[in-house]
Design a protein around this motif. Structure first.
Motif, PDB file in Angstrom:
ATOM      1  N   ASN A  53      -0.997  51.330  42.407  1.00 18.91           N
ATOM      2  CA  ASN A  53       0.346  51.791  42.724  1.00 18.91           C
ATOM      3  C   ASN A  53       0.174  52.664  43.963  1.00 18.91           C
ATOM      4  OD1 ASN A  53       2.903  52.787  42.830  1.00 18.91           O
ATOM      5  ND2 ASN A  53       2.716  54.116  41.029  1.00 18.91           N
ATOM      6  N   LYS A  92       1.064  59.957  33.417  1.00 22.23           N
ATOM      7  CA  LYS A  92       1.400  60.883  34.493  1.00 22.23           C
ATOM      8  C   LYS A  92       0.983  62.308  34.114  1.00 22.23           C
ATOM      9  CE  LYS A  92       5.609  62.401  36.888  1.00 22.23           C
ATOM     10  NZ  LYS A  92       7.054  62.107  36.953  1.00 22.23           N
ATOM     11  N   PHE A  98      10.361  60.548  43.607  1.00 21.85           N
ATOM     12  CA  PHE A  98      11.427  59.739  43.006  1.00 21.85           C
ATOM     13  C   PHE A  98      12.737  60.508  42.823  1.00 21.85           C
ATOM     14  CE2 PHE A  98       7.536  57.375  42.157  1.00 21.85           C
ATOM     15  CZ  PHE A  98       7.883  56.211  42.825  1.00 21.85           C
ATOM     16  N   TYR A 124      -0.263  57.260  44.501  1.00 26.55           N
ATOM     17  CA  TYR A 124       0.719  57.743  43.518  1.00 26.55           C
ATOM     18  C   TYR A 124       0.788  59.267  43.676  1.00 26.55           C
ATOM     19  CZ  TYR A 124       2.507  58.454  38.687  1.00 26.55           C
ATOM     20  OH  TYR A 124       3.226  58.811  37.581  1.00 26.55           O
ATOM     21  N   LYS A 165       4.500  50.748  31.143  1.00 28.06           N
ATOM     22  CA  LYS A 165       4.799  49.524  31.867  1.00 28.06           C
ATOM     23  C   LYS A 165       4.340  48.317  31.050  1.00 28.06           C
ATOM     24  CE  LYS A 165       5.892  52.652  34.692  1.00 28.06           C
ATOM     25  NZ  LYS A 165       5.482  53.126  35.964  1.00 28.06           N
ATOM     26  N   TYR A 179       4.036  45.608  41.593  1.00 28.88           N
ATOM     27  CA  TYR A 179       4.541  46.174  42.843  1.00 28.88           C
ATOM     28  C   TYR A 179       4.269  45.235  43.998  1.00 28.88           C
ATOM     29  CZ  TYR A 179       4.992  50.489  40.210  1.00 28.88           C
ATOM     30  OH  TYR A 179       5.350  51.416  39.270  1.00 28.88           O
ATOM     31  N   TYR A 187      -1.639  49.874  34.990  1.00 31.46           N
ATOM     32  CA  TYR A 187      -1.050  48.549  35.253  1.00 31.46           C
ATOM     33  C   TYR A 187      -1.983  47.391  34.890  1.00 31.46           C
ATOM     34  CZ  TYR A 187       2.280  51.506  37.601  1.00 31.46           C
ATOM     35  OH  TYR A 187       3.226  52.476  37.844  1.00 31.46           O
ATOM     36  N   ILE A 240      12.042  53.179  41.839  1.00 32.68           N
ATOM     37  CA  ILE A 240      11.064  53.681  40.861  1.00 32.68           C
ATOM     38  C   ILE A 240      10.647  52.535  39.923  1.00 32.68           C
ATOM     39  CG2 ILE A 240      12.838  54.482  39.225  1.00 32.68           C
ATOM     40  CD1 ILE A 240      10.877  56.885  38.663  1.00 32.68           C
ATOM     41  N   GLY A 241       9.382  52.543  39.549  1.00 30.87           N
ATOM     42  CA  GLY A 241       8.864  51.492  38.676  1.00 30.87           C
ATOM     43  C   GLY A 241       9.294  51.721  37.241  1.00 30.87           C
ATOM     44  N   ARG A 255       7.831  49.681  49.362  1.00 31.01           N
ATOM     45  CA  ARG A 255       7.423  49.160  48.054  1.00 31.01           C
ATOM     46  C   ARG A 255       8.657  48.742  47.268  1.00 31.01           C
ATOM     47  NH1 ARG A 255       5.500  52.609  42.873  1.00 31.01           N
ATOM     48  NH2 ARG A 255       7.746  52.531  42.614  1.00 31.01           N
TER      49      ARG A 255
END
Ligand code: MLT
Length: 402
Positions: free
Chosen positions: A185, A108, A17, A131, A247, A340, A216, A39-40, A381
């Protein structure tokens, strides 16, 4: 003389990213305002219940009697939040003990840091596309081998393509560590209970560990799709689950997540719950009180209703993207149980080339599929986390350059 971790020198380029950010910054004088669907990252404000809880907690911090310093409860996680998370699991019939829940600043970091308690010689399997955190942190720990320009020599890549509905097949070479992420993802695919059961049985029969990223799960709309690996019998003996408020409740800038490590997880001669507890209590001081109160508020009745409304907003964007791109004849995946949307580039165009084209001609930022691994080549994506109006316009612009 100081020796450095040589594994870092093997990493190709930058993290995906920031690399996209670099390319976007290098694009000077766009003809229209950029629309960012790369980026999400969420765009809707925090729910009113969350803001109210934060205000209250800030106020508490300003008074001697209610001020908080270090949190002495389990690894810096307050009971009120762990109990709320436990109740959230119970709603889906999953019984998790509160001392199996570790609160942190992000899924993450936990997905990467978990490697601290696992030997460097373990063989890791990842979905492809994936990911990038699972791959890069495996490489940093010396588990990935050498990068040969497309692949890491010691990783097992499990291709997830349209041909297998983006669900990986059980690998022939048996991995010690298996990263799975559902809803996925980047592809937006989901796994059924039957599919996850195959993985749980496989992991148990080989003594492997599943690292299950459920960041998610809140976006699942179909009723029979499992939200947690622990809905599968036997998973407590072979899996760790990562979840996040990022998210689900718009916490990408607020930072709060949790990892569930069952106490039954006795693998390789150690109890992983006790080891992670030891690791976290040594290296981590917990998430701020104000933020833990904010996270708790997302699990109240009002907080749930408000965050659900935001999720509906994003999933409406997902529908707009899906419908718009499909009508134009593109092959479109995801976006039903995940924020996504994953689509094939027109005429099999190289995904970084199509990314550049969308950036330069449409002024829309996306993520090239190849950035997620070799099997992501030929895909793009886009995220559903944008503003609704901007999302409509982005679809129009994407179609206009094709
Ligand atoms: C993504 O865009 O894949 C995610 O936002 C990245 C992340 O959650 O770290």
């Amino acid at each position: 003389m100081i020796k450095i971790n040589q594994n870092y020198l093997k990493l190709p380029g930058g993290y995906l990213f920031p690399e996209i950010g670099r390319r976007v910054r290098a694009f000077e004088n766009p003809s229209k305002p950029l629309i960012r669907l790369g980026i999400g990252d969420v765009t809707r404000p925090l729910a009113p219940a969350v803001i109210e809880a934060m205000h209250k907690a800030v106020e508490e911090m300003g008074h001697k009697d209610t001020f908080r310093g270090y949190c002495e409860e389990t690894c810096g996680a307050y009971d009120f939040l762990r109990f709320a998370i436990r109740d959230d699991y119970l709603r889906r019939g999953v019984d998790i003990a509160d001392d199996e829940i570790f609160v942190s600043d992000g899924a993450k970091s936990d997905c990467g840091n978990i490697g601290d308690i696992l030997d460097a010689d373990n063989v890791v399997a990842v979905c492809d596309p994936v990911y990038p955190v699972y791959v890069d942190t495996s490489a940093m720990a010396g588990r990935a081998g050498e990068y040969n320009g497309t692949h890491w020599t010691n990783l097992i890549y499990m291709p997830c393509t349209a041909e297998n509905d983006f669900i990986p097949e059980l690998p022939e070479r048996v991995p010690d560590i298996i990263y799975l992420c559902f809803p996925n993802n980047p592809t937006g695919a989901v796994a059924t209970k039957e599919q996850l059961k195959l993985w749980v049985d496989y992991a148990r029969s080989h003594g492997s560990l599943i690292l299950y990223d459920g960041a998610y799960e809140a976006f699942i709309s179909e009723p029979d799709i499992p939200h947690s690996i622990f809905e599968i019998e036997g998973a407590k003996e072979c899996a760790i689950e990562f979840r996040s408020f990022s998210k689900t409740a718009g916490f990408t800038g607020t930072r709060c997540a949790y990892t569930v490590i069952p106490k039954a997880l006795e693998l390789g001669g150690g109890n992983l719950n006790a080891m992670w507890n030891r690791r976290q209590s040594t290296k981590f001081n917990g998430v701020p009180y104000v933020i833990q109160r904010a996270a708790e508020a997302t699990l109240t009745e009002a907080g749930r209703a408000q965050t659900q409304e935001t999720i509906r907003y994003y999933m409406n964007n997902a529908k707009v993207i899906r419908d718009g791109l499909s009508k134009a004849g593109l092959q479109v995946y995801g976006g039903v149980n995940a924020p996504y949307i994953w689509f094939r580039t027109p005429d099999g165009m190289d995904s970084w080339k199509f990314f550049d084209r969308l950036l330069y001609e449409a002024c829309v930022v996306t993520t090239p599929g190849a950035g997620f691994g070799p099997s992501g080549e030929g895909y793009i994506r886009v995220t559903a986390f944008g503003d609704a109006e901007a999302t409509y316009e982005a679809v129009e612009r994407i179609l206009s350059v094709m």
